[in-house]
Design an enzyme around this catalytic site. Structure first.
Site, mmCIF file in Angstrom:
data_model
loop_
_atom_site.group_PDB
_atom_site.id
_atom_site.type_symbol
_atom_site.label_atom_id
_atom_site.label_comp_id
_atom_site.label_asym_id
_atom_site.label_seq_id
_atom_site.Cartn_x
_atom_site.Cartn_y
_atom_site.Cartn_z
ATOM 1 N N LYS A 124 37.922 42.173 44.819
ATOM 2 C CA LYS A 124 36.506 41.856 44.646
ATOM 3 C C LYS A 124 36.356 40.719 43.447
ATOM 4 C CE LYS A 124 35.130 43.281 41.193
ATOM 5 N NZ LYS A 124 35.746 43.144 39.910
ATOM 6 N N TYR A 209 29.324 45.073 41.385
ATOM 7 C CA TYR A 209 29.172 46.814 41.697
ATOM 8 C C TYR A 209 27.802 47.269 41.961
ATOM 9 C CZ TYR A 209 34.204 47.160 40.553
ATOM 10 O OH TYR A 209 35.539 47.299 40.410
HETATM 11 P P1 NAD Z 1 44.819 39.919 35.242
HETATM 12 O O1 NAD Z 1 44.435 38.773 34.466
HETATM 13 O O2 NAD Z 1 45.242 41.300 34.457
HETATM 14 O O3 NAD Z 1 45.928 39.739 36.122
HETATM 15 C C1 NAD Z 1 45.740 38.466 37.329
HETATM 16 C C2 NAD Z 1 47.235 38.091 37.572
HETATM 17 O O4 NAD Z 1 47.197 36.841 38.190
HETATM 18 C C3 NAD Z 1 48.361 37.977 36.335
HETATM 19 O O5 NAD Z 1 49.229 38.645 36.639
HETATM 20 C C4 NAD Z 1 48.278 36.358 36.417
HETATM 21 O O6 NAD Z 1 49.639 36.049 36.178
HETATM 22 C C5 NAD Z 1 48.122 36.006 37.932
HETATM 23 N N1 NAD Z 1 47.770 34.541 38.193
HETATM 24 C C6 NAD Z 1 48.239 33.789 39.137
HETATM 25 N N2 NAD Z 1 47.560 32.617 39.168
HETATM 26 C C7 NAD Z 1 46.909 32.576 38.043
HETATM 27 C C8 NAD Z 1 46.133 31.264 37.394
HETATM 28 N N3 NAD Z 1 46.134 30.190 38.026
HETATM 29 N N4 NAD Z 1 45.556 31.835 36.095
HETATM 30 C C9 NAD Z 1 45.738 33.113 35.932
HETATM 31 N N5 NAD Z 1 46.179 34.015 36.348
HETATM 32 C C10 NAD Z 1 46.918 33.860 37.412
HETATM 33 O O7 NAD Z 1 43.613 40.328 36.237
HETATM 34 P P2 NAD Z 1 43.155 41.690 36.865
HETATM 35 O O8 NAD Z 1 42.243 42.388 36.097
HETATM 36 O O9 NAD Z 1 44.242 42.178 37.356
HETATM 37 O O10 NAD Z 1 42.096 41.046 37.958
HETATM 38 C C11 NAD Z 1 42.809 40.435 39.083
HETATM 39 C C12 NAD Z 1 41.532 40.481 40.393
HETATM 40 O O11 NAD Z 1 41.336 41.827 40.531
HETATM 41 C C13 NAD Z 1 40.224 40.000 40.060
HETATM 42 O O12 NAD Z 1 39.617 39.297 41.279
HETATM 43 C C14 NAD Z 1 39.399 41.135 39.729
HETATM 44 O O13 NAD Z 1 38.042 40.970 39.785
HETATM 45 C C15 NAD Z 1 40.037 42.276 40.432
HETATM 46 N N6 NAD Z 1 39.913 43.600 39.901
HETATM 47 C C16 NAD Z 1 39.348 44.663 40.420
HETATM 48 C C17 NAD Z 1 39.288 45.822 40.069
HETATM 49 C C18 NAD Z 1 38.765 47.053 41.005
HETATM 50 O O14 NAD Z 1 38.513 48.080 40.493
HETATM 51 N N7 NAD Z 1 38.572 46.696 42.327
HETATM 52 C C19 NAD Z 1 39.513 46.174 38.832
HETATM 53 C C20 NAD Z 1 40.068 45.214 38.063
HETATM 54 C C21 NAD Z 1 40.258 43.849 38.640
#
Ligand code: NAD
Length: 360
Positions: A124, A209
């Site tokens: 999401k 949420y």
């Molecule tokens: P994060 O920054 O920790 O991870 C993102 C990943 O994407 C990194 O490994 C990064 O290297 C990679 N990536 C690939 N292309 C990229 C670019 N062009 N720019 C930046 N990063 C790039 O983020 P996250 O917290 O893991 O969030 C990722 C997704 O998961 C988001 O859509 C967020 O909303 C979702 N999320 C959902 C929940 C949940 O409880 N459902 C919780 C946290 C995050």
């Protein structure tokens, strides 16, 4: 009724004794795209899943791929980068790709995965707006693959208990919902504060949420919205990146909702539902747990589960066996939230009550 997720009780020795089913058709073989902080959490949780297995990765960082290969025993042939992952179409050992990258990348990545003939699980917000959401739904339909969204709360036992109580009229006619979703965001340079990657601010990330929660708690989709934005730190929260938005919904039954989305308050995670016979509240309502709640009848006592483990087990059944979850979490649901978020932003800009039509 037997508790359906009993084998996921945290700390239960049961989960460790269950081996992956002998029939491989029953185990969903998943590749994770985006090995960041949430991807890592999902990978860990998947170790306890009996019906899903992490078998592949897609990442732009070779060193991370090496680490994950070592940690999870992922073979070289199941490792891809963002340039070559379309080739996954020729890999019979991967059933689904779980997209866990920054928001603005989801749409194109999901369409590429669908065109490669693999099922799509997407984090999401599913995309940035209604148009993108509909394109994703279309692409998955065309390729005859499923599109599921990481709406883990739609499978959480205490949440489902409130839904049961509402459906069985224990709360009476629903009149009001309050949803408060927020946290204080740190590093000003992260992608979540970059409009191009995040598609907005707190609303896209955490306010969603309350948007999603309003729908499953009230049990209806809203038909109008009013919304007001406040910004106390325009340096950190630049143009197009919302810090705080309050929004109000009206539902077809006459029920109303009052919600708040913010990147500048801490520990804000509360749902409150009121009907003519009673109430139900959750606080915390959407964190990783334990989810705590009570109703006019007393505390909610469903045991804590690891949300991501339950999600991956249940999604396996949805994809491989066509199971219909109690609360749907497919691409249509993801797009409905985007339609509503589009309307919230529109209401902020216009200052007027805006209509919402989530008909698909
Ligand atoms: P994060 O920054 O920790 O991870 C993102 C990943 O994407 C990194 O490994 C990064 O290297 C990679 N990536 C690939 N292309 C990229 C670019 N062009 N720019 C930046 N990063 C790039 O983020 P996250 O917290 O893991 O969030 C990722 C997704 O998961 C988001 O859509 C967020 O909303 C979702 N999320 C959902 C929940 C949940 O409880 N459902 C919780 C946290 C995050």
């Amino acid at each position: 009724m037997a508790f359906p997720f009993a084998h996921h009780l945290q700390g239960s020795s049961l989960s460790k004794n269950i081996t992956v089913g002998a029939n491989r058709e029953e185990v969903l073989r998943v590749a994770i795209m985006g090995l960041g902080s949430y991807g890592t959490r999902v990978a860990e949780a998947m170790q306890d899943s009996t019906r899903s297995k992490l078998v592949g990765v897609i990442s732009g960082t070779p060193s991370k791929i090496k680490d994950w290969q070592g940690k999870y025993g992922i073979p070289e042939k199941n490792c891809y980068n963002y340039e070559n992952f379309d080739q996954i179409k020729d890999n019979p050992d991967i059933d689904a790709v779980y997209i866990i990258t920054p928001n603005s990348l989801h749409k194109d990545q999901a369409i590429r995965v669908a065109n490669a003939g693999k099922h799509v699980i997407c984090e999401k917000p599913m995309a940035l707006n209604e148009k993108e959401g509909r394109e994703m739904v279309q692409a998955c339909k065309k390729n005859n693959v499923k599109l599921l969204v990481g709406y883990r709360m739609r499978l959480e036992p205490n949440t489902l208990e409130i839904v049961r109580m509402r459906e069985e009229d224990e709360l009476g006619k629903i009149m009001f919902f309050q949803g408060l979703s927020g946290f204080r965001i740190g590093d000003p340079n992260q992608w979540r504060l970059d409009k191009d990657l995040a598609g907005g601010g707190a609303m896209m990330d955490i306010g969603i949420y309350s948007v999603n929660g309003a729908r499953y708690m009230v049990g209806e989709d809203p038909i109008w919205v009013t919304a007001q934005e406040t910004k106390t730190d325009p340096e950190k929260f630049k143009e197009g990146v919302d810090e705080t938005i309050q929004f109000q919904f009206g539902f077809p039954s006459g029920a109303v909702a009052s919600c708040l989305s913010t990147y500048n308050m801490s520990h804000l995670d509360r749902f409150f539902l009121n009907g003519q016979k009673g109430f139900a509240e959750l606080q915390p309502a959407t964190g990783y747990g334990p989810i705590k709640g009570r109703t006019h009848k007393g505390p909610l006592e469903k045991p804590h589960v690891t949300h991501q483990t339950v999600q991956m087990d249940e999604m396996s059944d949805m994809i491989l066996k066509g199971k219909e979850p109690k609360l749907p979490l497919d691409g249509v649901e993801g797009t409905k939230d985007l339609i509503i978020i589009d309307a919230i932003y529109k209401a902020v800009a216009s200052g007027r009550k805006e209509k919402i039509d989530v008909t698909f």
